[in-house]
Each structure stands twice: as structure tokens, then as C-alpha cells.
Design an enzyme around this catalytic site. Structure first.
Site, PDB file in Angstrom:
ATOM      1  N   TRP A  21       0.838  -1.210   0.000  1.00 19.67           N
ATOM      2  CA  TRP A  21       0.000   0.000   0.000  1.00 19.67           C
ATOM      3  C   TRP A  21       0.876   1.264   0.000  1.00 19.67           C
ATOM      4  O   TRP A  21       0.767   2.111  -0.884  1.00 19.67           O
ATOM      5  CB  TRP A  21      -0.945  -0.024   1.210  1.00 19.67           C
ATOM      6  CG  TRP A  21      -1.827   1.185   1.371  1.00 19.67           C
ATOM      7  CD1 TRP A  21      -2.081   2.159   0.439  1.00 19.67           C
ATOM      8  CD2 TRP A  21      -2.594   1.552   2.533  1.00 19.67           C
ATOM      9  NE1 TRP A  21      -2.950   3.099   0.950  1.00 19.67           N
ATOM     10  CE2 TRP A  21      -3.277   2.762   2.235  1.00 19.67           C
ATOM     11  CE3 TRP A  21      -2.761   0.984   3.799  1.00 19.67           C
ATOM     12  CZ2 TRP A  21      -4.111   3.397   3.156  1.00 19.67           C
ATOM     13  CZ3 TRP A  21      -3.604   1.615   4.710  1.00 19.67           C
ATOM     14  CH2 TRP A  21      -4.268   2.805   4.392  1.00 19.67           C
ATOM     15  N   ASP A  52       1.313  -8.383  -1.507  1.00 24.59           N
ATOM     16  CA  ASP A  52      -0.087  -7.957  -1.574  1.00 24.59           C
ATOM     17  C   ASP A  52      -0.155  -6.503  -2.046  1.00 24.59           C
ATOM     18  O   ASP A  52       0.480  -5.626  -1.473  1.00 24.59           O
ATOM     19  CB  ASP A  52      -0.726  -8.078  -0.186  1.00 24.59           C
ATOM     20  CG  ASP A  52      -2.139  -7.502  -0.157  1.00 24.59           C
ATOM     21  OD1 ASP A  52      -3.076  -8.230  -0.512  1.00 24.59           O
ATOM     22  OD2 ASP A  52      -2.301  -6.317   0.202  1.00 24.59           O
ATOM     23  N   TYR A  57      -4.012   1.514  -4.903  1.00 26.37           N
ATOM     24  CA  TYR A  57      -2.807   2.033  -4.244  1.00 26.37           C
ATOM     25  C   TYR A  57      -1.983   2.835  -5.254  1.00 26.37           C
ATOM     26  O   TYR A  57      -1.226   2.261  -6.047  1.00 26.37           O
ATOM     27  CB  TYR A  57      -1.940   0.909  -3.667  1.00 26.37           C
ATOM     28  CG  TYR A  57      -2.620   0.041  -2.623  1.00 26.37           C
ATOM     29  CD1 TYR A  57      -3.738   0.480  -1.911  1.00 26.37           C
ATOM     30  CD2 TYR A  57      -2.134  -1.238  -2.339  1.00 26.37           C
ATOM     31  CE1 TYR A  57      -4.349  -0.318  -0.955  1.00 26.37           C
ATOM     32  CE2 TYR A  57      -2.744  -2.039  -1.375  1.00 26.37           C
ATOM     33  CZ  TYR A  57      -3.853  -1.571  -0.690  1.00 26.37           C
ATOM     34  OH  TYR A  57      -4.449  -2.382   0.253  1.00 26.37           O
ATOM     35  N   TYR A 218      -4.220  -7.202   7.924  1.00 25.66           N
ATOM     36  CA  TYR A 218      -3.564  -5.990   7.423  1.00 25.66           C
ATOM     37  C   TYR A 218      -3.446  -4.949   8.536  1.00 25.66           C
ATOM     38  O   TYR A 218      -4.177  -4.986   9.515  1.00 25.66           O
ATOM     39  CB  TYR A 218      -4.228  -5.443   6.163  1.00 25.66           C
ATOM     40  CG  TYR A 218      -5.566  -4.738   6.264  1.00 25.66           C
ATOM     41  CD1 TYR A 218      -5.663  -3.413   6.677  1.00 25.66           C
ATOM     42  CD2 TYR A 218      -6.741  -5.369   5.835  1.00 25.66           C
ATOM     43  CE1 TYR A 218      -6.880  -2.747   6.708  1.00 25.66           C
ATOM     44  CE2 TYR A 218      -7.963  -4.716   5.858  1.00 25.66           C
ATOM     45  CZ  TYR A 218      -8.027  -3.393   6.293  1.00 25.66           C
ATOM     46  OH  TYR A 218      -9.239  -2.736   6.313  1.00 25.66           O
ATOM     47  N   LYS A 229       8.019   4.400  17.335  1.00 28.54           N
ATOM     48  CA  LYS A 229       8.750   5.563  16.795  1.00 28.54           C
ATOM     49  C   LYS A 229       7.849   6.788  16.606  1.00 28.54           C
ATOM     50  O   LYS A 229       8.313   7.841  16.192  1.00 28.54           O
ATOM     51  CB  LYS A 229       9.390   5.186  15.454  1.00 28.54           C
ATOM     52  CG  LYS A 229      10.500   4.152  15.607  1.00 28.54           C
ATOM     53  CD  LYS A 229      10.994   3.680  14.262  1.00 28.54           C
ATOM     54  CE  LYS A 229      12.003   2.554  14.432  1.00 28.54           C
ATOM     55  NZ  LYS A 229      12.308   1.892  13.164  1.00 28.54           N
ATOM     56  N   ARG A 242      -2.812   9.278   8.025  1.00 25.95           N
ATOM     57  CA  ARG A 242      -2.780   9.054   9.471  1.00 25.95           C
ATOM     58  C   ARG A 242      -3.083  10.323  10.267  1.00 25.95           C
ATOM     59  O   ARG A 242      -3.474  10.246  11.427  1.00 25.95           O
ATOM     60  CB  ARG A 242      -1.418   8.481   9.878  1.00 25.95           C
ATOM     61  CG  ARG A 242      -1.182   7.087   9.314  1.00 25.95           C
ATOM     62  CD  ARG A 242       0.193   6.572   9.633  1.00 25.95           C
ATOM     63  NE  ARG A 242       1.252   7.323   8.982  1.00 25.95           N
ATOM     64  CZ  ARG A 242       2.551   7.058   9.100  1.00 25.95           C
ATOM     65  NH1 ARG A 242       2.935   6.058   9.854  1.00 25.95           N
ATOM     66  NH2 ARG A 242       3.448   7.789   8.473  1.00 25.95           N
ATOM     67  N   GLY A 294       4.050  -3.536   5.504  1.00 25.74           N
ATOM     68  CA  GLY A 294       4.640  -2.627   4.528  1.00 25.74           C
ATOM     69  C   GLY A 294       6.054  -2.235   4.914  1.00 25.74           C
ATOM     70  O   GLY A 294       6.468  -2.387   6.066  1.00 25.74           O
ATOM     71  N   ALA A 295       6.798  -1.740   3.939  1.00 26.46           N
ATOM     72  CA  ALA A 295       8.157  -1.242   4.183  1.00 26.46           C
ATOM     73  C   ALA A 295       8.455  -0.173   3.150  1.00 26.46           C
ATOM     74  O   ALA A 295       8.107  -0.325   1.977  1.00 26.46           O
ATOM     75  CB  ALA A 295       9.172  -2.374   4.086  1.00 26.46           C
TER      76      ALA A 295
END
Length: 329
Positions: A21, A52, A57, A218, A229, A242, A294-295
Site C-alpha cells: 500500500w 499484496d 494504491y 492488514y 517511533k 494518518r 509494509g516497508a
């Protein structure tokens, strides 16, 4: 890496699956294409063979990035998981949201999964991904304007044509899953699940356990909140979804971080990061088959993949559960 069977199928996914995403940039402020490609490749090198993604996205960007990342990798060594039913290029179905694309232009996103639309979307996804089949094809959100049977008749046709191997759903409740199953066997349900967001455990997860439907969790890191963090004065980039999310209000961040401080000594003892401890707990949760993570870059991707090495005893899981409860989660 470990691999788990999905439902009654012969499809196996890596327990840590790459969630693409954020790679698409949309709703995350921005993305660096090269960093995203390196992240996918770094995960693959450590056994994260499942990816995924979804057309929405980045309005195709995420699927194209995945397509670029997997070039040169033997297709039978990968499991490509994508979705359908969120249209930004067709005003049909129910309006899901008003948004902006990666160029900053206004877009209206619709939940729509009519038969012709599903067939069309699959063709577009195959092109962007640079493949001739999708391992697991999932409806992204319930479309209340189209009969569930019509949607899954279309997926059934795609399976007959060899363009899709198995059908899954996302964000379905037990009743919707049961109805979809009458047209075509559904092997999985992708739903939101994290330490601090466990509402699906009341009804949906028990239904999936009872009916042998795999759960693809998810946002297991609650969109970065559970990394430890995020601070109360964290500055989000323009366009980051967010901002304004209840989980990211200062009091919620403070409450979460106080809980994370309690379990950090266990992470240290395991020589693991907080993220890895959270993922280790998630994949041991009853009914949870796969964690989608995710990354943004290779370093994060490697860290996620290595979470598989964090083994928790029954007592350690109980300790985390007790701390969650006393923190009010």
C-alpha cells in the site's frame, strides 16, 4: 521464512507478506519508487515470496512498482495477491471517498464490483504486474450495489480462464463470506488486525477458523503506531492519511507508547526490535494466518522478514496479553 496454506487451497503464502500500500504513495504522503523496489527485493531474498497490492494504491502505481520489482524472478517462486472493486476511473457503485491522486488532483473513489468491471480490472492488473495470472484475487471492500453472486461469477470465469488461481475477500463479515461461498469457494479474508485493534476477534475471526478461511491481517503494526517511533508531536507529510486518525491523536499515541515501554524489555531480551516482537505475537494469534507488512525501504523490509525468527513461549504471549489488558486494549 515460514509458509502457511491458505484455506482449502494448495496456495502457500509467506507468513510475513509484503504489503505494498505505502509503496504506491497514495494516502502515505509520497513514495520513492526505487526504495520501494529495493524493499520488495530485499524481502524476497529473505523468503518473503508473497506480495499484496491493489490497483487503488497509487491508482496503478503500486502494481507497476511490484511488476518492476519481480522482473527476472521465476514466476512460480512468487505469490501475487491483488484486489479489485475500488474504481477511481468509473463513477459507478457507492462513493467510498473523495481523495487526491499522487499528482494532487481530486479523485472520487467508488466501491464497485459489477461483472464487466471485475473482468476489466483483472486485465489491467495483469498488464501492470507484468504477469499472466494472479495467485489470490480479492474484492477490496464489499460493494453493496452489486449482488455478491454476480461479483464472484466474474471471478469464477477468470479462474476458468487461468488468469486467477484463487478467490479471496477483504473486509467481509461472516454473513458476506457465507454468501460469497455459495458462488465460489473463498479461501481467505483480509481484515484489519493489530494488538490495539482486535474487533474482528469477536465474530469474523471465529467464523474464519470454523470454516477454514485463512485470515490475512492488514495493518498489524497499526500503520506504524506499534513501532514505538511515533511521538505525540510527530509531523506527518502532506497527504498522509494518518493525520486525524483516532489512533494517532496525542492521547492514543501516549497510551500506546506506555504499553510498548512495558514490553520493550522482552524485545531487548530477544535481541529484537519492538516491531519484530509485535509481528511475532501477531502471527501466533489464533486464527491469524498471514501478517501483511509494509516497508518504505530495504532496511525496514529486512527487519520485517527477520521477525519470523522471534519465537515466543506461551508464558511470553500471556505476559504481552496481560500488559495489553492492563493498558486498556
Amino acid at each position: 521464512m515460514e509458509y502457511r496454506k491458505i484455506g482449502n487451497s494448495d496456495l502457500e503464502l509467506s507468513v510475513i507478506t509484503f504489503g505494498a500500500w505505502a509503496a504506491g504513495g497514495w494516502m502515505w504522503g509520497s513514495t520513492d519508487r526505487n526504495d520501494a523496489i529495493k524493499a520488495i527485493k530485499a524481502g524476497y531474498d529473505l523468503g518473503v515470496t508473497s506480495i499484496d497490492t491493489a490497483p487503488i494504491y497509487g491508482q496503478g502505481d503500486s502494481e507497476e512498482i511490484v511488476g518492476d520489482a519481480i522482473k527476472g524472478i521465476s514466476r512460480d517462486k512468487l505469490q501475487i495477491v491483488t484486489k479489485f472493486g475500488m474504481r477511481w476511473d468509473l463513477a459507478k457503485g457507492n462513493l467510498a471517498m473523495k481523495s487526491k491522486n499522487n499528482a494532487g488532483e481530486d479523485i472520487d473513489v467508488y466501491k464497485y464490483a459489477g461483472k464487466e468491471s471485475v473482468i476489466y480490472e483483472c486485465e489491467q492488473s495483469l498488464k501492470r504486474l507484468g504477469t499472466d495470472y494472479i495467485d489470490l484475487y480479492q474484492i477490496h471492500w464489499p460493494d453493496l450495489t452489486t449482488p455478491i453472486s454476480e461479483t464472484f461469477e466474474a471471478v469464477s470465469r477468470l479462474i476458468e480462464q487461468g488468469k486467477v488461481r484463487y478467490a479471496g475477500v477483504c473486509n467481509y463479515d461472516g454473513a458476506q463470506l457465507k454468501e460469497a461461498d455459495q458462488t465460489l469457494e473463498i479461501v481467505s479474508n483480509q481484515i484489519p488486525f493489530s494488538m490495539v485493534n482486535r474487533g474482528v476477534e469477536k465474530e469474523t475471526v471465529p467464523y474464519c477458523i470454523e470454516n477454514n478461511k485463512s485470515v490475512l491481517a492488514y495493518s498489524p503494526m497499526e500503520r506504524g503506531l506499534l513501532t514505538g517511533k511515533i511521538t505525540a508531536d510527530y509531523k506527518f507529510e502532506e497527504g498522509d492519511h494518518r493525520q486525524g486518525n483516532p489512533y494517532f491523536k496525542p492521547e492514543s499515541i501516549a497510551k500506546t507508547n506506555a504499553f510498548l515501554a512495558k514490553i520493550k524489555p522482552l524485545a531487548d531480551e530477544k535481541q529484537a526490535t519492538l516491531s519484530q516482537l509485535v509481528l511475532g505475537w501477531t502471527i501466533e494469534r489464533p486464527g491469524i494466518t498471514i501478517a501483511l507488512v509494509g516497508a518504505r525501504n530495504a532496511k525496514q523490509s529486512i527487519q520485517n522478514a527477520e521477525a519470523i525468527n522471534v519465537k515466543l513461549t506461551t508464558d511470553e504471549i500471556q505476559f504481552i496479553n496481560t500488559e495489553l489488558k492492563s493498558a486498556g486494549f
